[in-house]
Motif scaffolding. Structure first.
Motif, short mmCIF file in Angstrom:
data_model
loop_
_atom_site.label_atom_id
_atom_site.label_comp_id
_atom_site.label_asym_id
_atom_site.label_seq_id
_atom_site.Cartn_x
_atom_site.Cartn_y
_atom_site.Cartn_z
N SER A 185 15.79 24.03 51.91
CA SER A 185 17.20 24.03 51.53
C SER A 185 17.48 22.95 50.49
N LEU A 186 16.72 21.84 50.56
CA LEU A 186 16.87 20.79 49.55
C LEU A 186 16.38 21.29 48.19
N LEU A 187 15.42 22.23 48.23
CA LEU A 187 14.83 22.72 46.98
C LEU A 187 15.56 23.94 46.43
N LEU B 43 21.35 16.22 44.15
CA LEU B 43 20.48 15.23 43.53
C LEU B 43 20.74 13.82 44.03
N THR B 44 22.03 13.48 44.18
CA THR B 44 22.38 12.08 44.46
C THR B 44 22.76 11.82 45.91
N GLY B 45 23.04 12.89 46.68
CA GLY B 45 23.49 12.71 48.06
C GLY B 45 24.95 12.32 48.16
N GLU B 46 25.66 12.23 47.00
CA GLU B 46 27.07 11.85 46.99
C GLU B 46 27.95 13.09 47.14
N LEU C 270 11.86 18.66 42.29
CA LEU C 270 11.19 19.67 43.10
C LEU C 270 9.72 19.32 43.28
N ASP C 271 9.10 18.89 42.20
CA ASP C 271 7.68 18.52 42.27
C ASP C 271 7.48 17.32 43.20
N LEU C 272 8.37 16.33 43.09
CA LEU C 272 8.25 15.14 43.92
C LEU C 272 8.38 15.47 45.41
N VAL C 273 9.42 16.26 45.75
CA VAL C 273 9.68 16.57 47.16
C VAL C 273 8.61 17.48 47.73
N GLU C 274 8.23 18.51 46.97
CA GLU C 274 7.26 19.48 47.48
C GLU C 274 5.89 18.86 47.72
N GLY D 216 11.05 12.54 57.69
CA GLY D 216 11.60 11.35 57.05
C GLY D 216 11.81 11.53 55.56
N ILE D 217 10.85 12.18 54.90
CA ILE D 217 10.98 12.48 53.46
C ILE D 217 12.17 13.41 53.22
N GLY D 218 12.32 14.41 54.10
CA GLY D 218 13.43 15.35 53.97
C GLY D 218 14.77 14.68 54.21
N GLY D 219 14.86 13.83 55.25
CA GLY D 219 16.10 13.12 55.53
C GLY D 219 16.49 12.20 54.39
N ALA D 220 15.51 11.52 53.80
CA ALA D 220 15.78 10.64 52.66
C ALA D 220 16.27 11.45 51.46
N SER D 221 15.67 12.61 51.25
CA SER D 221 16.07 13.47 50.12
C SER D 221 17.53 13.89 50.24
N LYS D 222 17.96 14.16 51.48
CA LYS D 222 19.37 14.52 51.70
C LYS D 222 20.31 13.39 51.29
N ALA D 223 19.82 12.16 51.40
CA ALA D 223 20.64 11.00 51.05
C ALA D 223 20.50 10.63 49.57
N GLY D 224 19.76 11.44 48.80
CA GLY D 224 19.57 11.13 47.38
C GLY D 224 18.50 10.10 47.13
N ILE D 225 17.54 9.99 48.08
CA ILE D 225 16.43 9.04 47.94
C ILE D 225 15.13 9.83 47.97
N LEU D 226 14.38 9.81 46.89
CA LEU D 226 13.13 10.55 46.83
C LEU D 226 11.96 9.61 47.11
N ILE D 227 11.27 9.87 48.22
CA ILE D 227 10.09 9.09 48.58
C ILE D 227 8.87 9.95 48.28
#
Length: 685
Positions: free
Chosen positions: A187-189, A244-247, A287-291, A364-375
Motif C-alpha cells: 500500500s505504501l508503494l 512521500l513525507t508522512g505529513e 519505490l526502489d529503496l522500500v522494495e 519496522g521499515i514499513g512503519g517508518a515509511s508510513k512516517a516519511g522515513i525511508l530506512i
C-alpha cells in the motif's frame, strides 16, 4: 550484471534460505540473495554468464519448490486466495470431531484416521519426500512428516492427525500474517503512477510515464498522482504529500515551484515542465529503496538464519538418540521413548525464529515509511537503535537554507526605507539581494547609474538621491558616519547622499521544531550532539546555542568534516551524521549511519545516506530512533520468547512431561504469537 526475479508462491522463510544457498553455489554467481518478505531473487554475475546462471537458478527454484513460479518483477502478480487451505482445514476438523464421537473398530479406525491424515497432510508429506530426493533434509516438512508418521506407527492416530491439523492451521495464520505485512508495504508503494498526460502540439495524450523526456510538458488534473518531478509553469493547487513525507496537512504549490512525483494533486489543474526521467524521479527512487530495503540483513537476522541451519540437524540427532539410548540402557519399553523423541521433533521446528525476526525488521521499515522515513535496510535499523552521537550539518539541515529579512532598523518610515533598498537590489542575482526584494510587497522604483562594487555592495541613484547599500566597509569607504552593529547574520547598511539611514539583518531561518527535536533525542539517551558547518563562527555558535547543540565546529571544508569525524569522535560510539548537500555525501558515507534530508537534499546525499527523511524535518529523527528501538525490542522479545519456550518444552518432552499437544503449541503456537508480535512493528507508535 544483475537480474531480479519475483518468486510467486514463496511462503516459507526456510525455503527462501534453501533457494539462496543453492543458487549461490552455481558456477559464475558473484552474489545471490532471496528476500523472503518481497519474494525477490537477485542474481549478480558477469555479462557472459548471467543468462546461463539465471536459467540454472530457475531450474533450482522449480526443483526445490515446484509450487513457486519464477516471474519477472514487471509481470502482473495474481492475488493468492486462502480458500483452498480453509476448505482443507475445515473438512479435517469436521472429520476429526466425527471420529472422536463415533470411533470405528480396528482396522477401520486406522483406515479412517489415515484418510483424514492424508487429506490434511498430503502437501506436507509430498514436499518432505521431494526434498529428501533432492538431498534437502531437516526442514519443517521433514520434521512434521517423521513425527506424525512415527505417531501413527506407535498407534497414536488421533494425535498424529491433530498435530498435522494444528500445523496446517498455524501455517494458515503465518501465511495470513506475512501476506498482511506484504500488503501493508504494498500500500505504501501504491504511489506509482500508471500514466501521464503529455501536452503535444496543443493536444493532451495519455502515455506511459517512462516514455516522457526531460523538458516535456505534462498536465496534472485534480485527483491525479504526479507522475514525474518537474517545475510548475502554470496553475496553482493544493497537494497531498503524505505518501512521500508522512505529513497529513496538504501543501500549496504555485507557478515556479518544484513538484515531486508521488504527490497527489487535490484541487487546481497544473501544467508542469518535466525535469527528470521516470527512472530517476523521486517516486521511482523511493519505490526502489522500500522494495529492496529488507534485502540488507541485520546481524540479528543473519544470526537467526545460521542458527536455524545448524540447530535443526542437531535436534534431529538428539531425538534419534533419545529414542534409542535410554531404553537400551534402562531396559524400559521403546514406546515411551519413541513418543518422547517424536514430541521432541515437533518442538524443534525453527519456524517461529526464521519467520518472525525478518518479519519484525520488514514491519519496522514499513512503519517508518508510513512516517516519511525511508530506512534502506534492516541492518540500518539495528545501527539507528544504538546511535548515541548525532552530528548535524547546519544549512539545509537545521536551517531552511533560505535567506530571510530578520530585522529592520531605520531612522525613516520603514515602508519607504524597504522600498528604496529593494529597488536598489532588484537587478542583483545575489541571494541576499533577492531575499530583500522578495520581502518587500510594493511596487519598486526605477534606478539609474547602477554601480556594483565587488566586496562592498552597490551604488545607485533613485529619485535623484545617491543610495549606498552594502556592508560596513562600503560606508567607511564613503566616509559615512554610523555606529557599527553587532548582530547575528548578514548586515546590510544603507545610506542616502552620505547620510546613514539604517540597516537590515539577513539570516537563514531555523526549521520548525528543531530545538524540540534536539531535546527529544537527548531524552531518548543520545549522549552527544555536534554541529559541523562551513558557516562563520558567530552564526554557527548562535544557531547551536539556540537549538541546544552540545558542541559546534564552524568554518569547515567538506574534507574537514570527514577528518573531524574520523579523528575526533569516539569510534566506540555509534555516530549518525545528518546532512543534505552534495558536500555532505562523503561524511554521510563515512559515518556509522548517514541520515539525509530527502525533500530538498541533493541526489548525492540521498544516495550516500542509509536513512532518508522525506519532508526535510529534523523533528522526524527522534521518531526514526523510536521506531528502530521498538523494532529491535520486538526482535529481541521474539528471539527470547521462541528459544525460551522451545528449550523449556524440549526439556519437558525429553523427561516425558510434554505431550504432542504441548509440542504443537511450542511450534505452531509460538510461531503465531511471534508473528503477531512482529506485526506490531508496522504501527508507528
Amino acid at each position: 550484471m544483475e537480474k531480479v526475479y519475483r518468486l510467486d508462491g514463496l511462503d516459507c522463510a526456510n525455503c527462501a534460505a534453501k533457494i539462496e544457498r543453492s543458487v549461490q553455489q552455481i558456477q559464475g554467481v558473484e552474489e545471490a540473495k532471496v528476500d523472503f518478505m518481497s519474494t525477490k531473487l537477485t542474481i549478480k554475475a558477469s555479462a557472459e554468464d548471467i543468462d546461463r546462471v539465471s536459467n540454472e537458478a530457475k531450474g533450482i527454484v522449480h526443483k526445490l519448490e515446484p509450487e513457486v513460479n519464477v516471474n519477472s518483477v514487471q509481470a502482473e502478480k495474481k492475488e493468492e486466495t486462502p480458500y483452498k487451505k480453509l476448505i482443507q482445514i475445515g473438512i479435517a476438523v469436521i472429520a476429526l470431531l466425527l471420529l472422536a464421537l463415533f470411533t470405528p473398530p480396528m482396522p477401520w479406525k486406522l483406515v479412517a484416521y489415515l484418510i483424514v491424515y492424508l487429506w490434511v497432510g498430503y502437501d506436507v508429506l509430498k514436499t518432505a519426500i521431494t526434498n529428501i530426493f533432492h538431498g534437502e533434509l531437516f526442514d519443517e516438512n521433514f520434521l512434521m512428516a517423521i513425527a506424525t508418521v512415527g505417531a501413527i506407527a506407535i498407534g497414536e492416530y488421533p494425535e498424529a492427525v491433530a498435530v498435522m491439523l494444528f500445523y496446517q492451521i498455524g501455517e494458515f495464520f503465518q501465511d495470513y500474517a506475512v501476506t498482511k505485512s506484504r500488503k501493508s508495504i504494498g500500500s505504501l508503494l501504491a504511489i506509482r503512477p500508471d500514466s501521464a498526460n503529455l501536452i503535444q502540439n496543443g493536444e493532451v495524450k495519455k502515455v506511459a510515464p517512462d516514455t516522457i523526456a526531460i523538458g516535456d510538458h505534462i498536465l496534472i488534473k485534480p485527483g491525479e498522482k504526479v507522475p514525474l518531478d518537474g517545475i510548475v509553469i502554470e496553475g496553482r493547487s493544493m497537494l497531498d504529500t503524505s505518501a512521500l513525507t508522512g505529513e497529513s496537512v496538504p501543501r500549496s504549490i504555485n507557478k515556479g515551484e518544484e513538484i515531486l512525483s508521488g504527490f497527489i494533486n487535490q484541487s487546481g489543474q497544473l501544467t508542469v515542465e518535466v525535469t527528470t526521467t521516470f527512472g530517476e524521479s523521486t517516486v521511482s527512487k523511493i519505490l526502489d529503496l522500500v522494495e529492496n530495503a529488507s534485502s540488507k540483513k541485520a546481524p540479528a537476522e543473519n544470526f537467526i538464519t545460521n542458527f536455524a541451519h545448524y540447530y535443526t540437524p542437531i535436534v534431529v540427532g538428539l531425538a534419534a538418540l533419545l529414542a534409542i539410548i535410554p531404553p537400551l540402557v534402562t531396559g524400559e519399553p521403546f514406546y515411551d521413548w519413541v513418543y518422547r523423541a517424536l514430541t521432541f521433533l515437533v518442538i524443534s521446528c525453527p519456524c517461529a525464529l526464521v519467520i518472525s525476526v525478518p518479519l519484525s525488521f520488514f514491519g519496522g521499515i514499513g512503519g517508518a515509511s508510513k512516517a516519511g522515513i525511508l530506512i534502506k535496510g534492516s541492518n540500518y535499523i539495528e545501527t539507528l537503535a544504538k546511535v548515541d552521537t548525532l552530528v548535524f550539518d547546519k544549512t539545509g539541515t537545521l536551517t531552511k537554507g533560505v535567506f530571510r529579512v530578520q530585522k529592520v532598523e531605520t531612522t525613516m518610515d520603514e515602508k519607504d526605507f524597504l522600498r528604496y533598498v529593494a529597488s536598489a537590489e532588484q537587478s542583483s542575482s545575489h541571494p541576499i539581494a533577492q531575499s530583500i526584494v522578495n520581502y518587500v510587497d510594493q511596487p519598486l522604483l526605477p534606478v539609474t547609474e547602477l554601480e556594483e562594487l565587488a566586496g562592498f555592495g552597490i551604488s545607485v541613484v533613485i529619485d535623484g538621491q545617491r543610495f549606498l547599500v552594502g556592508n560596513e566597509k562600503l560606508l567607511v569607504k564613503n566616509h559615512v558616519t554610523f555606529e557599527p552593529v553587532n548582530e547575528i547574520g548578514t548586515l546590510v547598511y544603507v545610506a542616502a547622499d552620505n547620510v546613514y539611514l539604517g540597516y537590515l539583518v539577513i539570516a537563514d531561518e531555523l526549521k520548525d521544531h528543531v530545538a524540540a527535536a534536539i531535546t527529544e533525542v537527548k531524552h531518548l539517551g543520545v549522549k552527544r550532539t555536534v554541529m559541523l558547518t562551513g558557516d562563520n563562527q558567530a552564526i554557527a555558535n548562535a544557531v547551536g546555542q539556540k537549538v541546544g547543540i552540545d558542541q559546534v565546529y564552524s568554518e569547515l571544508l567538506p574534507e574537514d568534516k570527514v577528518n573531524y569525524l574520523e579523528a575526533e569522535l569516539n569510534r566506540e560510539q555509534k555516530t549518525a551524521f545528518v546532512g543534505d548537500g552534495m558536500n555532505d555525501a562523503p561524511v554521510l558515507a563515512r559515518a556509522d549511519l548517514g541520515i539525509a534530508m530527502g525533500g530538498l537534499g541533493s541526489d548525492a546525499a540521498i544516495e550516500a545516506a542509509d536513512v532518508v527523511i522525506m519532508d526535510d524535518q529534523p523533528a522526524k529523527i527522534p521518531t526514526a530512533i523510536q521506531i528502530a528501538r521498538k523494532t529491535m525490542k520486538i526482535v529481541k522479545q521474539n528471539i527470547v520468547f521462541a528459544i525460551g519456550i522451545k528449550i523449556i518444552v524440549l526439556v519437558l518432552g525429553a523427561l516425558g512431561f510434554a505431550t504432542m499437544y504441548a509440542a504443537v503449541f511450542a511450534d505452531v503456537g509460538v510461531t503465531i504469537l511471534a508473528v503477531l508480535n512482529a506485526m506490531r512493528c508496522l504501527k508507528i507508535k
